[in-house]
Design a protein around this motif. Structure first.
Motif, PDB file in Angstrom:
ATOM      1  N   GLU A   1     -88.187   4.349   0.798  1.00  0.00           N
ATOM      2  CA  GLU A   1     -87.107   5.047   1.491  1.00  0.00           C
ATOM      3  C   GLU A   1     -87.682   6.026   2.520  1.00  0.00           C
ATOM      4  N   GLY A   2     -86.817   6.493   3.397  1.00  0.00           N
ATOM      5  CA  GLY A   2     -87.330   7.277   4.507  1.00  0.00           C
ATOM      6  C   GLY A   2     -87.231   8.774   4.328  1.00  0.00           C
ATOM      7  N   VAL A   3     -86.013   9.284   4.304  1.00  0.00           N
ATOM      8  CA  VAL A   3     -85.815  10.732   4.318  1.00  0.00           C
ATOM      9  C   VAL A   3     -85.071  11.184   3.070  1.00  0.00           C
ATOM     10  N   VAL A   4     -83.997  10.447   2.746  1.00  0.00           N
ATOM     11  CA  VAL A   4     -83.212  10.772   1.554  1.00  0.00           C
ATOM     12  C   VAL A   4     -83.583   9.768   0.468  1.00  0.00           C
ATOM     13  N   PHE A   5     -84.030  10.255  -0.684  1.00  0.00           N
ATOM     14  CA  PHE A   5     -84.491   9.383  -1.751  1.00  0.00           C
ATOM     15  C   PHE A   5     -83.425   9.294  -2.836  1.00  0.00           C
ATOM     16  N   SER A   6     -83.153   8.076  -3.303  1.00  0.00           N
ATOM     17  CA  SER A   6     -82.218   7.886  -4.411  1.00  0.00           C
ATOM     18  C   SER A   6     -82.778   8.594  -5.644  1.00  0.00           C
ATOM     19  N   PRO A   7     -81.885   8.934  -6.554  1.00  0.00           N
ATOM     20  CA  PRO A   7     -82.328   9.631  -7.749  1.00  0.00           C
ATOM     21  C   PRO A   7     -83.394   8.845  -8.524  1.00  0.00           C
ATOM     22  N   ARG A   8     -83.254   7.542  -8.635  1.00  0.00           N
ATOM     23  CA  ARG A   8     -84.315   6.734  -9.239  1.00  0.00           C
ATOM     24  C   ARG A   8     -84.746   5.729  -8.199  1.00  0.00           C
ATOM     25  N   SER A   9     -86.018   5.473  -8.181  1.00  0.00           N
ATOM     26  CA  SER A   9     -86.494   4.491  -7.220  1.00  0.00           C
ATOM     27  C   SER A   9     -85.928   3.130  -7.564  1.00  0.00           C
ATOM     28  N   THR A  10     -85.596   2.355  -6.554  1.00  0.00           N
ATOM     29  CA  THR A  10     -85.028   1.038  -6.790  1.00  0.00           C
ATOM     30  C   THR A  10     -86.006  -0.053  -6.393  1.00  0.00           C
ATOM     31  N   SER A  11     -87.183   0.359  -5.983  1.00  0.00           N
ATOM     32  CA  SER A  11     -88.158  -0.638  -5.556  1.00  0.00           C
ATOM     33  C   SER A  11     -88.484  -1.579  -6.702  1.00  0.00           C
ATOM     34  N   PRO A  12     -88.605  -2.874  -6.448  1.00  0.00           N
ATOM     35  CA  PRO A  12     -88.955  -3.807  -7.511  1.00  0.00           C
ATOM     36  C   PRO A  12     -90.338  -3.503  -8.090  1.00  0.00           C
TER      37      PRO A  12
ATOM     38  N   ARG B  34     -91.202   6.590   3.958  1.00  0.00           N
ATOM     39  CA  ARG B  34     -91.540   5.603   4.963  1.00  0.00           C
ATOM     40  C   ARG B  34     -91.981   6.190   6.294  1.00  0.00           C
ATOM     41  N   PHE B  35     -91.587   7.420   6.607  1.00  0.00           N
ATOM     42  CA  PHE B  35     -91.959   8.009   7.901  1.00  0.00           C
ATOM     43  C   PHE B  35     -93.057   9.064   7.782  1.00  0.00           C
ATOM     44  N   SER B  36     -93.718   9.084   6.634  1.00  0.00           N
ATOM     45  CA  SER B  36     -94.594  10.228   6.386  1.00  0.00           C
ATOM     46  C   SER B  36     -96.016   9.959   6.858  1.00  0.00           C
ATOM     47  N   TYR B  37     -96.797  11.006   6.829  1.00  0.00           N
ATOM     48  CA  TYR B  37     -98.186  10.925   7.277  1.00  0.00           C
ATOM     49  C   TYR B  37     -98.990   9.948   6.432  1.00  0.00           C
TER      50      TYR B  37
END
Lengths: 506, 506, 506
Positions: free
Chosen positions: A481-492, A449-452
């Motif tokens: 997610e921003g900096v720390v990513f969950s092991p699996r993405s949870t995005s719908p 989320r904070f990336s280029y």
């Protein structure tokens, strides 16, 4: 700028450790460092165990000493891990460079002496008669515990004592390229007591049991290691001096008579001052040791102390706060309950770091979680893994990976400024402390989320990567997610197409 | 902190030059210096006489030029001692590094030109007719006298004139590692007049009369030295450039026609501008020399001028004060009527030193008095003995003495940052000036009332030195003096046990 | 100080770019640079054409890469000239050092991404359905045009696009000795897209047609140059790395699976991210490229924006102004209608230059006009001639000329700190841009109204140059102009004696 965005922007300014946002153009973010090196060719980076050690009466010290042109020397740093046994006293010394320490485990008392500051701690003594009725007065000391970061300014006198019943383990960065060190880029330690030269620095690690494992063995130095002495040989004549960095104490170079005159003491005391028959090393056993500290040291959060307690006196070095806790989850600057957290300690939180021009970061990744690929914009990052392990990839400017392996508990690795790095925790998760060679280190994200990718117009992504608008949108928005990513993405939006990936890798 | 101690603490903050106390964590004490050296091996330090000299029409210049890897080069400094005879004019030049000068004896007029500053000194001329009716206008000049410190910023044009009737002797530090010098760590002098290349730099000192004595002979350059020319030979091809540091004036590199055009003057004047037939060296005799200065230059103490006279204009470089007196006993920062005194000039007293990032100390020890063992926390110290002599011991971090000998009048010695040093005056006492490579240099005491022994808890001393509580108390409290120690201790606690010592050594 | 002079002094403080006047002693003018070089022997300076180039799909990049110990390396800088064809996109990258660019011709869109800053530019999209209804949001972009200076901070992501119908030509300085670059003094470029390694860096210039001419040919890269590839050979093994400075993009060093996981995208997108089959170079053709910018970008003068628009938010890097115009005659700091003009852009005008520690100067000399002999007091000056030509003389501290020749359009030349330089335009006049390695570079005049001759007392001139008072007055006052001198002096005092000179030289 849309004025409705201002609160959002301001919010970002305050909250995010990972951005340039807190920098004001009037005050350059760059802190000078004396690299002076025409060119640093970094072809390969290594996850390192210590390569030298010294055993003392009440503890052991293990060193990461650079070899010529390795990434430690390029970054201008060294490191040491002290294990201080219960009742162990690290003898007073002053270093030629600033040091920044992290308390891996244990707790103790730290004293840092600033010349010219008053002796504000007083001990009332019960006896009444003779000289002993005199109160002991000394400069303030403070307690530290696991998870604390300790600032050790260059040229000040430092000592530490373990009054607990478990060993203290600290990892300390020595910033040899710091501007405080005018003479050269060598670390020099000036001992005020003891006879450390008596203890030879040993080459190699303290154990032969492979690199893969490490763990808590640092806490119980095994006696069997004595026979290892002498192996390893020289690491090249030119580096000899570094081995001798833990020399005799400086009083041994002064004349007996001068010392008797200036201290106005008996010859016996002068002999002890010089410590020439001292065989204890520089971590010594101190059985009777009663040093007062305020009964309940207020472990104010550094943020709190800045807001509430600030007054004129706090601005002087005499009352500067020299340590702060990084381990407490409530200090986290980045938190993802499914991924982990990151806490940062910079000079905005602990102002004395402005003097040291160093900062620290504490990170915890849960099992298989990922720290967003990023680079350190204005600092080198020196990572020490305190538990677990993680897989790191470090990429150079030409796109080649100079490191792609696991980094395990007890190992140290350098991520040079601007090099891209991604970190994925192993099955046990991973905890680390990272030292940064800037008092306000900035990381810049390459994904999330904070990336280029969020900051670039879609047209730039489409044309740069020769992808469709749909693909550009997926690059920008699929990772919420921003900096720390969950092991699996949870995005719908996480669709079936990623299932195979997750099976393979997740 | 005990609130009753606050006034005490504040008092310390203000009074003691020797402490970290005046540093606020928000403003790092470190000034960057471009050492860039991976390692400086200092095995032996030497008390040095000048090793080169140049004789000019109206004076002589003697140089301390570093050899490869000696302690001068490690500290990144050079030094020069100018002797300027009455009516001597040191030709205008601009240096590539800041210089800091101390006036050993004599008095004169100093001009420092800042580009862009107005010409605020005006000379009314009696004659009325033709061009001569035009008043002479120039930038301000100022008088200096024995005991003054003169700041010479890098890149500004400097000249000096002796309008007294005794020679001027100055000792000047050149800070080649200063950040003002972007190109490299070499001192470059850009002369605006004269033809100094014509005067060869001579090797060796100006006299053969041994090292042990020196004294006032600098003031009367003996003519017999002419025959010494040519001896000494080259000091290695790589160091040639430094010998040529006093080159021709820069106009000699420009085309005659360009110069005629830009100055719009006759060819004769251009020829004189280039000075190619000038054989006078760079200290020339100027017989008719009428430069106005305010009749009574107010010798305001620098402290006074800061408090009272500060206004907006004072903040600009055009009206910066460029010199201050260090010799006046009333400026002493440390005073012991039985031992001597020390005066310090830092950027708090003379703000322009912030620009130079240098400071100076003037010290006087009476017969057999001792300057407390100490180290320079954030600077190298370059000591020049102006009269008398003292025994110095300088100790490295490994506890070995790299110097243990007498330093005499006219000699210069480098005490590297963090190295421990003790100084005991000889039978004639000792006076010196020390230049420090930091605009706010801090010394840290190893004995006496302000030293680390006072600041450490007794338990730390007892366990560090394996001594009794009684002995620890004697270490802490037997020496009640602060920085300058009387030849014999006067403490009432001084007992008979020290009598033998005093007989032997005092 | 005569109080009547105060307004005059203050006036000088505000108006003159060429003086030390704007410096306040409290804030050192020196910005640290990491030369670290013991000695830089500059015997000869060269007017240089680029010595390497890379051709891309939609443009060409030509490099000035230092050789060992040449004046570029001594000054710690490199340069590059990009020619970006219409519809050309310079792929996003982040540099390890600050860059400062000048737009020689053309106009385009610049994007600079600061990590942590909000995406404040929004594109409303007409379609309504599915994901595409999502607005594109990105960080601000801005337009630039010929004559603009663009600040490119180290570590930030930069891209640029040519949406005009003529090629863009920019000249960019890369400050490899800047303190932002902690690792060494090498320039590193981290590409985020493309596969630049695929494009070999070619040695030599792009054309064989002599050094004397240059001109507009950069704008139309000729296809015939392809056959030049491979010529030139290596410039010494040790410099290889610099040739590879334009490497692959950094994603190519990461594992496919990690990238899929962190971006949460399909494998196809990851493959494009890595760009391994990309053959377009790093300036690519982007045909469909709609990026919004405010319709009428307010080209506020930087001075205006400082005064009027300042508020708290302007102080953050997120809303920092990153470019300013130097070409507009109304921005001139020095103007002589018969000689030319000079405009300076320092951190007082464009505060972000404080972060870069660089500044720029735009100069225009009319036919045969002269720029006063001067030296750069606190910076190196790197001059690029944008049109016309001029004769330069550069003089070293020993009075020898290290350059005395013509510098022509398209050539670059280094004037080291403190070296004296004079510039006389040729028959076509001369226009140039100069980059300075200090955010507040100061020049010091050697002739004219602001020069040291005005500031010195007549007696000093008379005795220094062995000239009469009349001659001293002529030196001081015959040239009444300040910085830019008309081809012939217009002073009424200009007498017949200069006629011969004018005939010969004027």
């Amino acid at each position: 700028m849309d004025p409705r965005l201002l609160p959002f922007g301001l919010c970002l300014l305050v909250l995010f450790h990972s951005g340039l946002a807190q920098i004001q153009p009037r005050r350059p973010q760059q802190q000078p460092r004396l690299s002076g090196r025409p060119e640093c060719q970094i072809d390969r980076i290594t996850a390192r165990e210590p390569n030298h050690y010294v055993e003392s009466e009440a503890g052991v010290s293990e060193y990461w000493i650079p070899d010529e042109n390795d990434e430690l020397e390029c970054a201008g740093v060294q490191a040491v891990r002290h294990t201080i046994n219960p009742k162990g006293l690290l003898l007073p010394y002053y270093p030629s460079t600033p040091e920044l320490a992290y308390v891996v485990r244990g707790q103790g008392i730290q004293g840092t002496v600033f010349s010219g500051c008053p002796e504000t701690f007083e001990t009332p003594m019960p006896s009444e008669g003779g000289r002993e009725e005199f109160l002991d007065r000394h400069q303030k000391v403070y307690r530290y515990k696991e998870g604390d970061v300790i600032a050790l300014p260059a040229g000040s006198v430092h000592w530490t004592y373990n009054d607990g019943d478990t060993p203290i383990v600290t990892i300390t960065l020595r910033d040899t390229s710091n501007v405080a060190n005018q003479l050269d880029r060598t670390f020099r330690k000036f001992f005020l007591a003891g006879n450390p030269l008596n203890k030879q620095i040993q080459h190699g690690g303290r154990s032969q049991q492979g690199n893969g494992q490490s763990g808590r063995r640092q806490e119980q130095p095994r006696r069997g290691e004595e026979q290892e002495r002498g192996r390893g040989g020289s690491r090249g004549g030119g580096r000899r001096e570094e081995q001798g960095q833990e020399g005799s104490n400086i009083f041994s170079g002064f004349d007996d008579q001068i010392l008797q005159e200036v201290f106005n003491v008996e010859y016996d005391t002068v002999r002890q001052l010089k410590g020439q028959n001292d065989n204890r090393g520089f971590i010594v056993r101190a059985d009777n040791f009663q040093v007062i500290t305020p009964e309940k040291q207020e472990q104010r959060s550094s943020r709190g102390s800045r807001r509430g307690g600030a007054n004129g006196m706090e601005e002087t070095i005499c009352s500067a706060q020299l340590s702060a806790n990084l381990a407490n989850p409530s200090h986290a600057d980045v938190y993802n309950p499914r991924g982990g957290r990151v806490s940062t300690l910079n000079s905005h939180k602990l102002p004395v770091l402005d003097l040291l021009q160093l900062s620290a970061e504490r990170g915890i990744l849960y099992k298989n979680a990922v720290l967003s690929p990023h680079y350190n914009l204005n600092a080198h990052s020196i990572i020490y893994v305190t538990s677990g392990s993680s897989r790191l990839q470090i990429v150079r400017n030409d796109g080649s990976a100079v490191f792609d392996d696991w980094v395990r508990e007890g190992q140290l690795i350098v991520v040079p400024q601007n090099f891209a790095v991604v970190k994925k925790a192993g099955e046990e998760g991973c905890e680390w402390v990272a030292f940064k060679t800037n008092d306000n280190a900035i990381t810049s994200q390459l994904a999330g989320r904070f990336s280029y990718v969020r900051a670039l117009p879609e047209e730039v992504l489409m044309n740069s990567y020769e992808i469709s608008r749909e693909q550009a949108k997926s690059l920008k928005y699929n990772r919420q997610e921003g900096v720390v990513f969950s092991p699996r993405s949870t995005s719908p939006r996480e669709s079936a197409k990623n299932t195979l990936l997750n099976v393979l890798f997740g």
